[in-house]
Design a protein around this motif. Structure first.
Motif, PDB file in Angstrom:
ATOM      1  N   GLU A 237       0.821  -1.213   0.000  1.00 37.92           N
ATOM      2  CA  GLU A 237       0.000   0.000   0.000  1.00 37.92           C
ATOM      3  C   GLU A 237       0.854   1.262   0.000  1.00 37.92           C
ATOM      4  O   GLU A 237       0.408   2.324  -0.429  1.00 37.92           O
ATOM      5  N   VAL A 238       2.094   1.157   0.463  1.00 34.09           N
ATOM      6  CA  VAL A 238       2.976   2.324   0.495  1.00 34.09           C
ATOM      7  C   VAL A 238       3.294   2.834  -0.904  1.00 34.09           C
ATOM      8  O   VAL A 238       3.716   3.985  -1.076  1.00 34.09           O
ATOM      9  N   LEU A 239       3.067   2.018  -1.927  1.00 33.33           N
ATOM     10  CA  LEU A 239       3.405   2.410  -3.294  1.00 33.33           C
ATOM     11  C   LEU A 239       2.319   3.252  -3.962  1.00 33.33           C
ATOM     12  O   LEU A 239       2.532   3.748  -5.072  1.00 33.33           O
ATOM     13  N   ALA A 240       1.175   3.434  -3.327  1.00 36.07           N
ATOM     14  CA  ALA A 240       0.093   4.189  -3.956  1.00 36.07           C
ATOM     15  C   ALA A 240       0.511   5.623  -4.261  1.00 36.07           C
ATOM     16  O   ALA A 240       0.259   6.128  -5.364  1.00 36.07           O
ATOM     17  N   VAL A 241       1.138   6.289  -3.302  1.00 35.53           N
ATOM     18  CA  VAL A 241       1.547   7.682  -3.528  1.00 35.53           C
ATOM     19  C   VAL A 241       2.679   7.778  -4.553  1.00 35.53           C
ATOM     20  O   VAL A 241       2.606   8.595  -5.479  1.00 35.53           O
ATOM     21  N   PRO A 242       3.750   6.968  -4.455  1.00 30.06           N
ATOM     22  CA  PRO A 242       4.762   7.004  -5.522  1.00 30.06           C
ATOM     23  C   PRO A 242       4.184   6.725  -6.905  1.00 30.06           C
ATOM     24  O   PRO A 242       4.608   7.346  -7.893  1.00 30.06           O
ATOM     25  N   TYR A 243       3.223   5.816  -7.004  1.00 32.42           N
ATOM     26  CA  TYR A 243       2.606   5.545  -8.299  1.00 32.42           C
ATOM     27  C   TYR A 243       1.906   6.794  -8.827  1.00 32.42           C
ATOM     28  O   TYR A 243       2.040   7.149 -10.003  1.00 32.42           O
ATOM     29  N   ASP A 259      10.889  -1.558  -9.730  1.00 27.65           N
ATOM     30  CA  ASP A 259      12.094  -2.400  -9.676  1.00 27.65           C
ATOM     31  C   ASP A 259      12.864  -2.161  -8.373  1.00 27.65           C
ATOM     32  O   ASP A 259      13.309  -3.105  -7.712  1.00 27.65           O
ATOM     33  N   ALA A 260      13.036  -0.880  -8.028  1.00 30.49           N
ATOM     34  CA  ALA A 260      13.815  -0.538  -6.830  1.00 30.49           C
ATOM     35  C   ALA A 260      13.141  -1.063  -5.577  1.00 30.49           C
ATOM     36  O   ALA A 260      13.810  -1.559  -4.661  1.00 30.49           O
ATOM     37  N   TYR A 261      11.824  -0.951  -5.523  1.00 33.01           N
ATOM     38  CA  TYR A 261      11.095  -1.443  -4.361  1.00 33.01           C
ATOM     39  C   TYR A 261      11.120  -2.963  -4.308  1.00 33.01           C
ATOM     40  O   TYR A 261      11.365  -3.564  -3.253  1.00 33.01           O
ATOM     41  N   ALA A 262      10.902  -3.591  -5.447  1.00 33.55           N
ATOM     42  CA  ALA A 262      10.763  -5.048  -5.490  1.00 33.55           C
ATOM     43  C   ALA A 262      12.050  -5.773  -5.127  1.00 33.55           C
ATOM     44  O   ALA A 262      12.009  -6.886  -4.596  1.00 33.55           O
ATOM     45  N   GLN A 263      13.204  -5.156  -5.417  1.00 33.31           N
ATOM     46  CA  GLN A 263      14.454  -5.867  -5.165  1.00 33.31           C
ATOM     47  C   GLN A 263      14.663  -6.157  -3.674  1.00 33.31           C
ATOM     48  O   GLN A 263      15.334  -7.118  -3.296  1.00 33.31           O
ATOM     49  N   VAL A 264      14.053  -5.348  -2.812  1.00 33.04           N
ATOM     50  CA  VAL A 264      14.187  -5.568  -1.376  1.00 33.04           C
ATOM     51  C   VAL A 264      13.436  -6.837  -0.947  1.00 33.04           C
ATOM     52  O   VAL A 264      13.790  -7.467   0.050  1.00 33.04           O
ATOM     53  N   TRP A 265      12.440  -7.231  -1.721  1.00 39.97           N
ATOM     54  CA  TRP A 265      11.611  -8.387  -1.374  1.00 39.97           C
ATOM     55  C   TRP A 265      11.911  -9.590  -2.269  1.00 39.97           C
ATOM     56  O   TRP A 265      11.170 -10.588  -2.233  1.00 39.97           O
ATOM     57  N   ALA A 266      12.975  -9.519  -3.050  1.00 38.41           N
ATOM     58  CA  ALA A 266      13.226 -10.528  -4.075  1.00 38.41           C
ATOM     59  C   ALA A 266      13.378 -11.938  -3.514  1.00 38.41           C
ATOM     60  O   ALA A 266      13.098 -12.922  -4.210  1.00 38.41           O
ATOM     61  N   ASP A 267      13.822 -12.063  -2.277  1.00 37.63           N
ATOM     62  CA  ASP A 267      13.968 -13.401  -1.688  1.00 37.63           C
ATOM     63  C   ASP A 267      12.630 -14.012  -1.291  1.00 37.63           C
ATOM     64  O   ASP A 267      12.537 -15.226  -1.064  1.00 37.63           O
ATOM     65  N   SER A 276       1.787  -8.178  -9.567  1.00 33.91           N
ATOM     66  CA  SER A 276       0.402  -8.649  -9.642  1.00 33.91           C
ATOM     67  C   SER A 276      -0.348  -8.403  -8.334  1.00 33.91           C
ATOM     68  O   SER A 276      -1.568  -8.206  -8.335  1.00 33.91           O
ATOM     69  N   LEU A 277       0.373  -8.400  -7.218  1.00 33.66           N
ATOM     70  CA  LEU A 277      -0.266  -8.159  -5.922  1.00 33.66           C
ATOM     71  C   LEU A 277      -0.663  -6.702  -5.717  1.00 33.66           C
ATOM     72  O   LEU A 277      -1.403  -6.383  -4.788  1.00 33.66           O
ATOM     73  N   LEU A 278      -0.151  -5.814  -6.569  1.00 33.79           N
ATOM     74  CA  LEU A 278      -0.558  -4.419  -6.449  1.00 33.79           C
ATOM     75  C   LEU A 278      -2.057  -4.252  -6.688  1.00 33.79           C
ATOM     76  O   LEU A 278      -2.675  -3.336  -6.151  1.00 33.79           O
ATOM     77  N   VAL A 279      -2.636  -5.131  -7.499  1.00 32.28           N
ATOM     78  CA  VAL A 279      -4.071  -5.015  -7.792  1.00 32.28           C
ATOM     79  C   VAL A 279      -4.895  -5.169  -6.510  1.00 32.28           C
ATOM     80  O   VAL A 279      -5.675  -4.272  -6.172  1.00 32.28           O
ATOM     81  N   PRO A 280      -4.762  -6.252  -5.747  1.00 32.84           N
ATOM     82  CA  PRO A 280      -5.522  -6.312  -4.479  1.00 32.84           C
ATOM     83  C   PRO A 280      -5.043  -5.308  -3.440  1.00 32.84           C
ATOM     84  O   PRO A 280      -5.839  -4.822  -2.624  1.00 32.84           O
ATOM     85  N   ALA A 281      -3.740  -4.970  -3.439  1.00 38.45           N
ATOM     86  CA  ALA A 281      -3.236  -4.019  -2.440  1.00 38.45           C
ATOM     87  C   ALA A 281      -3.837  -2.631  -2.635  1.00 38.45           C
ATOM     88  O   ALA A 281      -4.059  -1.905  -1.664  1.00 38.45           O
ATOM     89  N   MET A 282      -4.115  -2.249  -3.880  1.00 38.41           N
ATOM     90  CA  MET A 282      -4.735  -0.942  -4.105  1.00 38.41           C
ATOM     91  C   MET A 282      -6.213  -0.938  -3.712  1.00 38.41           C
ATOM     92  O   MET A 282      -6.787   0.120  -3.457  1.00 38.41           O
ATOM     93  N   VAL A 283      -6.820  -2.118  -3.644  1.00 34.92           N
ATOM     94  CA  VAL A 283      -8.181  -2.204  -3.117  1.00 34.92           C
ATOM     95  C   VAL A 283      -8.168  -1.912  -1.619  1.00 34.92           C
ATOM     96  O   VAL A 283      -8.923  -1.066  -1.120  1.00 34.92           O
ATOM     97  N   THR A 284      -7.295  -2.597  -0.884  1.00 31.05           N
ATOM     98  CA  THR A 284      -7.246  -2.358   0.568  1.00 31.05           C
ATOM     99  C   THR A 284      -6.750  -0.949   0.861  1.00 31.05           C
ATOM    100  O   THR A 284      -7.207  -0.314   1.821  1.00 31.05           O
ATOM    101  N   HIS A 285      -5.834  -0.442   0.039  1.00 28.09           N
ATOM    102  CA  HIS A 285      -5.356   0.928   0.244  1.00 28.09           C
ATOM    103  C   HIS A 285      -6.495   1.926   0.100  1.00 28.09           C
ATOM    104  O   HIS A 285      -6.604   2.887   0.887  1.00 28.09           O
ATOM    105  N   ALA A 286      -7.354   1.747  -0.893  1.00 33.28           N
ATOM    106  CA  ALA A 286      -8.451   2.690  -1.109  1.00 33.28           C
ATOM    107  C   ALA A 286      -9.367   2.732   0.117  1.00 33.28           C
ATOM    108  O   ALA A 286      -9.804   3.808   0.544  1.00 33.28           O
TER     109      ALA A 286
END
Length: 332
Positions: A237-243, A259-267, A276-286
């Motif tokens: 949900e933290v990515l809503a404002v940067p987007y 890319d920069a955000y995702a690399q921290v979670w790559a493991d 793909s998870l941004l789609v449901p995350a933007m629902v909960t963010h709204a």
């Protein structure tokens, strides 16, 4: 009647009380006020005073009731992550007051942040999220709203009821027919929550307003501030404002920020699965953002409602908008 925050903090009596507290707390840390205390701005959710002292400028912030948790959360974060969040000089938990050291111009106010700087901001946010993900009890105990995915469906239903009950002339009033339609679509919110809960990314700090204007560069490192919109929520949900900044303001390529955000979670999750998870995350963010706005404006004056009053309804409606937004068709 709910106390009108921005009306109260504009009074001489309130400013005198705040100034006395400032003087007392500065004395406690070995400083003193050396000039006029200036009220920089007033909003329905907060106000700031600029204080000259014998050891540099100090900022005072007072929050409205719904975000009065910020000082305690700020202090808790500074204890958990001192390299990324600087401790306040003083806080008053009961009144939602805080004093902080002036760190000069923010990254965003100093210049138009470059793509590389934006990437550093979102990467740092992700690292902090990973580091504090195991400390939810501490942050929620400090007052950080628990807006984790499992809590979202109930919040969605509550918001529909709350907005439907607003006076008809309120900018966020939800007409009865639309309220019934939104209630009937609760299943879509529940499906989004189920998708997030099934994935390996955690719940953690959601800054709420992540952009370079809320970042200082100190000793070649970045430090965050302004946690008045923060929540304990799904990390994406933290990515809503940067987007929003990337697509409507800066026009830096969104893919590069992701890319920069995702690399921290790559493991835990590859980049494609994370996207793909941004789609449901933007629902909960709204849903969660609508909740923030409703609280922020509960004591707003009529002129403030005219400017920001439709925000709770706007975000609730976004719950059922596609992400990313569909591009309009070109041509006749």
């Amino acid at each position: 009647m709910t106390e009108l925050f921005s009306q109260t903090v504009a009074t001489d009596a309130w400013r005198a009380e705040a100034t006395r507290w400032i003087g007392s707390e500065l004395s406690r840390v070995g400083r003193r006020v050396t000039g006029e205390v200036v009220q920089r701005r007033i909003r329905p959710w907060s106000t700031q005073l600029v204080v000259p002292s014998d050891r540099g400028t100090v900022w005072f912030k007072a929050n409205c009731r719904s975000s009065a948790y910020e000082p305690a959360v700020h202090l808790a974060l500074a204890r958990l992550e001192p390299g990324e969040v600087e401790a306040p000089l003083a806080i008053d938990v009961d009144r939602g007051w805080m004093m902080t050291t002036d760190r000069g111009t923010t990254l965003g106010d100093s210049h138009a942040a470059t793509l590389e700087e934006w990437q550093s901001v979102v990467e740092l946010a992700a690292r902090v999220q990973r580091q504090v993900a195991e400390h939810g009890e501490v942050l929620v105990a400090a007052g950080l709203p628990d807006c984790s995915p499992a809590t979202v469906p109930a919040r969605y239903r509550w918001l529909v009821d709350q907005l439907a009950a607003l006076p008809a002339d309120h900018p966020s009033h939800l007409p009865a027919e639309e309220a019934d339609s939104l209630r009937a679509r609760t299943g879509a919110v529940e499906e989004a929550v189920a998708a997030l809960l099934a994935a390996p990314l955690p719940v953690s700090l959601q800054h709420g307003d992540l952009h370079p204007g809320n970042v200082f560069v100190v000793d070649d490192g970045m430090r965050f501030f302004d946690f008045g919109d923060a929540q304990w929520a799904h990390v994406l949900e933290v990515l809503a404002v940067p987007y929003g900044f990337s697509t409507r303001v800066t026009h830096h390529p969104w893919a590069a920020l992701l890319d920069a955000y995702a690399q921290v979670w790559a493991d835990l999750l590859d980049r494609e699965a994370l996207e793909s998870l941004l789609v449901p995350a933007m629902v909960t963010h709204a849903v969660n953002r609508s909740f923030t706005w409703l609280g922020a404006l509960e004591g707003a004056r009529p002129e403030e409602l005219a400017e920001w009053g439709d925000s709770a309804l706007y975000y609730l409606r976004l719950t059922h908008e596609p992400f990313p937004p569909e591009e309009p068709e070109s041509g006749p």
